[in-house]
Design a protein around this motif. Structure first.
Motif, mmCIF file in Angstrom:
data_model
loop_
_atom_site.group_PDB
_atom_site.id
_atom_site.type_symbol
_atom_site.label_atom_id
_atom_site.label_comp_id
_atom_site.label_asym_id
_atom_site.label_seq_id
_atom_site.Cartn_x
_atom_site.Cartn_y
_atom_site.Cartn_z
ATOM 1 N N VAL B 64 104.096 81.183 2.168
ATOM 2 C CA VAL B 64 104.399 82.436 2.857
ATOM 3 C C VAL B 64 103.094 82.930 3.475
ATOM 4 O O VAL B 64 102.141 83.243 2.763
ATOM 5 N N TYR B 65 103.047 82.942 4.809
ATOM 6 C CA TYR B 65 101.845 83.369 5.519
ATOM 7 C C TYR B 65 102.013 84.806 5.990
ATOM 8 O O TYR B 65 103.069 85.426 5.799
ATOM 9 N N TYR B 66 100.954 85.311 6.629
ATOM 10 C CA TYR B 66 101.064 86.582 7.348
ATOM 11 C C TYR B 66 100.926 86.261 8.829
ATOM 12 O O TYR B 66 99.950 85.627 9.243
ATOM 13 N N SER B 67 101.900 86.642 9.618
ATOM 14 C CA SER B 67 101.851 86.382 11.053
ATOM 15 C C SER B 67 101.065 87.485 11.748
ATOM 16 O O SER B 67 101.480 88.650 11.746
ATOM 17 N N ARG B 68 99.931 87.117 12.345
ATOM 18 C CA ARG B 68 99.102 88.117 13.021
ATOM 19 C C ARG B 68 99.758 88.586 14.315
ATOM 20 O O ARG B 68 99.591 89.726 14.719
ATOM 21 N N SER B 69 100.523 87.685 14.971
ATOM 22 C CA SER B 69 101.159 88.107 16.226
ATOM 23 C C SER B 69 102.361 89.018 15.953
ATOM 24 O O SER B 69 102.585 89.993 16.655
ATOM 25 N N ARG B 70 103.117 88.696 14.889
ATOM 26 C CA ARG B 70 104.303 89.517 14.605
ATOM 27 C C ARG B 70 104.025 90.623 13.586
ATOM 28 O O ARG B 70 104.875 91.444 13.289
ATOM 29 N N LYS B 71 102.818 90.588 12.996
ATOM 30 C CA LYS B 71 102.383 91.596 12.020
ATOM 31 C C LYS B 71 103.389 91.749 10.878
ATOM 32 O O LYS B 71 103.793 92.879 10.528
ATOM 33 N N TRP B 74 105.532 85.940 6.785
ATOM 34 C CA TRP B 74 106.119 84.822 7.521
ATOM 35 C C TRP B 74 106.388 83.693 6.521
ATOM 36 O O TRP B 74 105.493 82.950 6.188
ATOM 37 N N HIS B 75 107.629 83.666 6.045
ATOM 38 C CA HIS B 75 108.045 82.602 5.125
ATOM 39 C C HIS B 75 108.307 81.363 5.971
ATOM 40 O O HIS B 75 109.381 81.210 6.552
ATOM 41 N N LYS B 76 107.324 80.495 6.006
ATOM 42 C CA LYS B 76 107.347 79.331 6.900
ATOM 43 C C LYS B 76 108.605 78.495 6.676
ATOM 44 O O LYS B 76 108.908 78.118 5.535
ATOM 45 N N GLY B 77 109.329 78.232 7.757
ATOM 46 C CA GLY B 77 110.517 77.383 7.664
ATOM 47 C C GLY B 77 111.821 78.164 7.569
ATOM 48 O O GLY B 77 112.894 77.574 7.613
ATOM 49 N N LYS B 78 111.735 79.477 7.422
ATOM 50 C CA LYS B 78 112.949 80.279 7.290
ATOM 51 C C LYS B 78 113.813 80.178 8.549
ATOM 52 O O LYS B 78 115.038 80.205 8.481
ATOM 53 N N THR B 79 113.166 80.086 9.723
ATOM 54 C CA THR B 79 113.897 79.927 10.980
ATOM 55 C C THR B 79 114.184 78.459 11.263
ATOM 56 O O THR B 79 115.309 78.070 11.556
ATOM 57 N N SER B 80 113.150 77.633 11.163
ATOM 58 C CA SER B 80 113.257 76.235 11.588
ATOM 59 C C SER B 80 113.873 75.336 10.520
ATOM 60 O O SER B 80 114.350 74.242 10.823
#
Lengths: 159, 159
Positions: B64-71, B74-80
């Motif tokens: 789980v990252y922090y997205s700097r662009s979306r602030k 960001w749970h990586k892979g949740k969309t993809s």
């Protein structure tokens, strides 16, 4: 000079899909760098480069970082002898991170004395309400004695 | 919660040589993260975590990252669908960088469609006065079609 060395960032397509080197430096003028051992694949360290150190790294074939604590170019190994010879340089999709694959003369990359800076593992699966996390050391022995190599040089680790 | 999860940074000795997890978050509250493939050792991506995403990564066992662009977290892979299952987490000497070794469900980590975000090599030894640098693609084929996976989601790459 650095203005001619790198391409201007013109479009997403150019940055992600072209052969242009158009790196993004952050508001402090830096780009993060991941350095791995060419043979073992192990991550040795993570540092930063500014434009000048990036150009020097490419042209010299040895890792030159920017030291945020000393605010100066940092030709890795100049003091310790542990020069990082560049085997390969890669850049990521949005060109805001650099990956250096290196061969380390002398085998150590960490100022504490270990081979890699990443010598401690964080245990997985801890509950958020559990007791204290205990790091596990993954390297048992130091490759060199930092006091002998660095003497009284200021420790780069800051609180 | 996060105040109890991590230790306070008390001394250089504690940070470098102890079993305390006392990470340093920068002035934006972030710590850089290097993510490698557990089997191949390949660097897949470099991202950032804030305190909450760091805690979630440790407790959940998925990146789980922090997205700097979306602030936002960001749970990586949740969309993809390309979830990164954590195999090992390491922290560096001065505890200002995290290394995640992961297994990627589906095999892709890069929003452009490649396996790794680092799919282009910078040629070595260019002279500072030479002509333009030409990047070389190290991955030939995309693992997935980004348009099919992400649809009209905003591209995270920024100029």
């Amino acid at each position: 000079m650095s203005e001619n060395f790198f391409e201007k960032r013109k479009s997403i397509q150019q940055i992600e899909e072209s052969e242009d080197l158009a790196p993004k430096f952050d508001k402090d003028g830096l780009i993060p760098v991941v350095t791995t051992d060419f043979k073992s694949g192990e991550v040795l360290m993570q540092g930063y480069m500014n434009k000048d150190s990036f150009i020097k790294t490419i042209t010299l074939g040895e890792a030159v970082y920017y030291s945020r604590s000393r605010k100066t170019l940092w030709h890795k190994g100049k003091t310790s002898g542990f020069i990082q010879k560049i085997k390969e340089i890669l850049i990521d999709d949005d060109q805001d991170c650099v990956w250096l694959k290196v061969e380390v003369v002398g085998g150590a990359s960490c100022h504490v004395g270990y081979r890699s800076c990443f010598y401690r593992r964080i245990p997985l699966g801890k509950s958020e309400t559990n007791s204290k996390i205990i790091l596990k050391f993954t390297e048992k022995e130091k490759v060199f004695n930092p006091k002998k190599i660095y003497g009284n040089t200021e420790n780069p680790t800051k609180l």
